[in-house]
Scaffold this motif. Structure first.
Motif: not given
Length: 335
Positions: A251-272
């Motif tokens: 957050a900030s006092h300024a007009p500024y934001r950052v956001f994650n964009i992810g599937n929020h479902q982490p996958v093991q590389l071997m499963d991928f």
């Protein structure tokens, strides 16, 4: 709206352009069409856009200190989606100057263009790489990101700091989006899904780093594009209630934001890899390797802030996303 879209011939850029055009926005796309990977793929992405009403393209480098200001002065954009960058964690160990030129000099040019020409909102690509050496999962925008483990990650963290400065000094609304391992049709040939699919279909071995003990929050391209457009429509404003004595990176006092964009479902590389095997109908020949410099063993996105801000949460399953990619790959390369 009239929107400048940088990196329009790129993987994410081409998908974002399609969404913006479909809803009636005017899109001016720029891209330098460099040879970091096969430029033909970039030209073919552009070919899908150039016949659509409302789209114009100019070949241009964001690091060009004369062309970019002239473009802003001529076009008078309402909003900007800045996706152009030198991508790739591993390549930043080989050609660091490319990252400085594109990701720092280029971003400065975009910020200056927005500042001097009344742009209403700048949305720009950050990366999950900014979390670097963090081990607290899931990654939250409220966590500190002060320990990058690659120059690529450092340039993306720098972009967030630069954006905040312009939001603070010039009241420029900015939103940074931390993308998590984007994949899908028309994807980049240097990414795991593309490399693995090509090798498996050709009967060649794949290199599996960290002996397969990698976890990634693989995020489907359509979800990423939707997240970009949703955030473009939500312009941050200054927050006078922000408590500077208890600093919060999200957050900030300024007009500024950052956001994650992810599937929020982490996958093991071997499963991928198993999903690729399932949809190609072939078994991978796996060569296990140590983790590479600059890589992190796991990523996992907390997307609660994105959902609260835009009402959107990525949801495409890895199995479905891989199926769509393999179908596209077979059709594009006729294999």
């Amino acid at each position: 709206m009239k929107i400048l879209l940088t990196g329009a011939a790129g993987f994410i850029g081409a998908h974002v352009a399609r969404l913006l055009l479909a809803r009636g926005d005017e899109v001016v796309g720029i891209d330098n069409l460099n040879a970091y990977y096969d430029p033909q793929l970039k030209h073919d992405r552009l070919a899908l856009l150039q016949g659509q009403s409302g789209f114009r393209f100019q070949q241009m480098d964001v690091a060009d200190r004369s062309a970019i200001p002239a473009l802003f002065a001529q076009e008078k954009f309402d909003r900007v989606v800045h996706l152009a960058a030198q991508a790739g964690v591993r390549h930043s160990l080989v050609d660091p100057h490319a990252y400085i030129d594109s990701n720092l000099v280029g971003f400065t040019n975009i910020l200056e263009g927005c500042r001097h020409h009344g742009v209403q909102h700048l949305v720009y690509a950050s990366s999950s790489s900014v979390y670097g050496g963090n081990t607290q999962m899931p990654f939250s925008e409220h966590h500190g990101v002060d320990h990058p483990v690659s120059l690529y990650a450092a340039t993306k963290k720098a972009n967030e700091l630069m954006a905040h400065t312009y939001s603070h000094l010039f009241d420029l609304p900015t939103t940074g989006l931390r993308f998590f391992t984007v994949y899908g049709p028309w994807g980049r040939p240097d990414m795991a899904l593309f490399l693995f699919t090509r090798a498996i279909l050709a009967g060649e071995p794949i290199q599996v780093f960290n002996h397969g003990k990698m976890v990634r929050d693989f995020t489907y391209i359509d979800d990423i594009a939707e997240g970009v457009v949703r955030t473009l429509d939500h312009v941050p404003t200054a927050n006078p209630a922000y408590d500077r004595s208890q600093a919060d990176p999200a957050a900030s006092h300024a007009p500024y934001r950052v956001f994650n964009i992810g599937n929020h479902q982490p996958v093991q590389l071997m499963d991928f890899i198993a999903a690729i095997e399932r949809h190609t109908g072939r078994e991978a020949i796996k060569q296990l390797r140590d983790i590479q410099p600059g890589d992190v063993p796991a990523t996992y996105a907390d997307v609660s802030e994105l959902q609260a801000w835009t009402g959107f949460t990525p949801a495409t399953s890895v199995d479905e996303g891989v199926r769509r990619f393999v179908e596209w790959y077979r059709g594009y390369y006729k294999v």
